[in-house]
Design an enzyme around this catalytic site. Structure first.
Site, PDB file in Angstrom:
ATOM      1  N   HIS A 136       0.732  -1.207   0.118  1.00 42.49           N
ATOM      2  CA  HIS A 136       0.026   0.161   0.115  1.00 42.49           C
ATOM      3  C   HIS A 136       0.923   1.365  -0.041  1.00 42.49           C
ATOM      4  CE1 HIS A 136       0.227  -0.048   4.357  1.00 42.49           C
ATOM      5  NE2 HIS A 136       0.427   1.079   4.453  1.00 42.49           N
ATOM      6  N   SER A 144       4.104   2.201   8.216  1.00 42.62           N
ATOM      7  CA  SER A 144       3.786   1.160   7.023  1.00 42.62           C
ATOM      8  C   SER A 144       4.935   0.687   6.371  1.00 42.62           C
ATOM      9  CB  SER A 144       2.896   1.965   5.952  1.00 42.62           C
ATOM     10  OG  SER A 144       1.672   2.374   6.621  1.00 42.62           O
ATOM     11  N   ASP A 177      -0.588  -7.612   1.410  1.00 45.93           N
ATOM     12  CA  ASP A 177      -0.087  -6.153   1.622  1.00 45.93           C
ATOM     13  C   ASP A 177       1.522  -6.270   1.570  1.00 45.93           C
ATOM     14  OD1 ASP A 177       0.426  -3.649   1.842  1.00 45.93           O
ATOM     15  OD2 ASP A 177      -0.426  -3.097   3.724  1.00 45.93           O
TER      16      ASP A 177
END
Length: 285
Positions: free
Chosen positions: A92, A237, A140
């Site tokens: 992402h 992230s 992901d």
């Protein structure tokens, strides 16, 4: 009469369940850890004493596999070194909306601080998992192939990956590192690398909580870790979740940050489908 009462009871029960699950006044929305990525500005730093959610300052020499992913020089995500030529991050972090208009994607290794030090390296290619879904958050993961090999030293080194099928048990001590937001909804990132000590959460309990409280379905390709005191947040992230010097997860998404009863969710690197995909795209690592 009995059948009629039973029908009324079921209707009332369904109403109550839907009301409880759907109430937006008491439960946070699920958001990927990159939801605030466009708001992060490394030149607007908090005070030196600020901490990640429940974390503390640390030094890159203790976690030399940690990388900062930069888009045109701006930190947006974390990543981890897994060999001289490859790194791992979250898919992402590299979706079209994020990369739109970006001229250069690099990673910085070997520095505790965002504003100075370390070595900037160009990425030759970004391989996001073909089954990644921004709707379900499954798969992901992205492999970063470097244009030139990392030069290993006491501040730059690779981290080991788990064997295929290896699953951390609930209660396993783990660490998550990164330069993410210090609290949910903030707009500034810390200049100093942060360390959060967490425990792997019971997956069945975590899965139930996400399903019933925020209508999000977790799968075996995910693991949960963290609590209402310590958690990763936006800007972390793509960074590593490690246990016993092995990377077991990648920071993926969560319902806010450090939300009671809703731990952070990580890509499960021990899942066989995830682990085999890494090997296929990194020359059998």
């Amino acid at each position: 009469m009995r059948r009629g009462k039973a029908i009324i009871f079921v209707v009332v029960l369904v109403f109550l369940v839907n009301f409880t699950i759907g109430s937006g006044d008491v439960e946070p929305d699920v958001q990927e850890r990159n939801s605030a990525v466009k708001l992060i500005r490394p030149n607007k730093l908090p005070s030196p004493n600020s901490k990640i959610v429940g974390g503390m300052d640390t030094d890159i020499a203790r976690y030399p596999y940690q990388l900062s992913v930069r888009l045109d020089g701006q930190h947006v995500c974390g990543a981890s070194i897994i060999s001289a030529n490859y790194a791992l991050s979250a898919a992402h972090c590299f979706v079209r909306e994020i990369l739109e208009g970006v001229k250069e994607v690099t990673v910085v290794s070997g520095s505790t601080y965002l504003d100075n030090g370390g070595t900037s390296s160009k990425i030759r290619s970004i391989i996001s998992h073909p089954n990644y879904s921004n709707r379900t958050n499954e798969f992901d993961i992205a492999v970063l192939r470097m244009a030139d090999p990392f030069v290993f030293n006491e501040r730059v080194a690779a981290i080991a990956l788990p064997q295929s099928g290896a699953q951390p048990s609930a209660g396993t001590d783990a660490v998550v590192t990164g330069w993410g937001l210090l609290q949910s909804g903030a707009q500034n990132v810390p200049n100093t690398l942060q360390l959060g000590r967490v425990k792997v959460a019971d997956f069945r309990r975590c899965r139930r909580s996400y399903f019933f409280r925020v209508r999000t379905k977790l799968t075996g390709r995910m693991i949960c870790a963290g609590n209402e005191i310590t958690d990763s947040c936006q800007g972390d992230s793509g960074g590593p979740l490690a246990a016993n010097n092995v990377q077991i997860g990648i920071v993926s998404f969560g319902a806010g940050c450090a939300t009671p009863g809703l731990p952070g969710v990580y890509t499960n690197l021990g899942d066989p489908s995830i682990r085999s995909w890494i090997s296929e795209n990194t020359n059998s690592l």
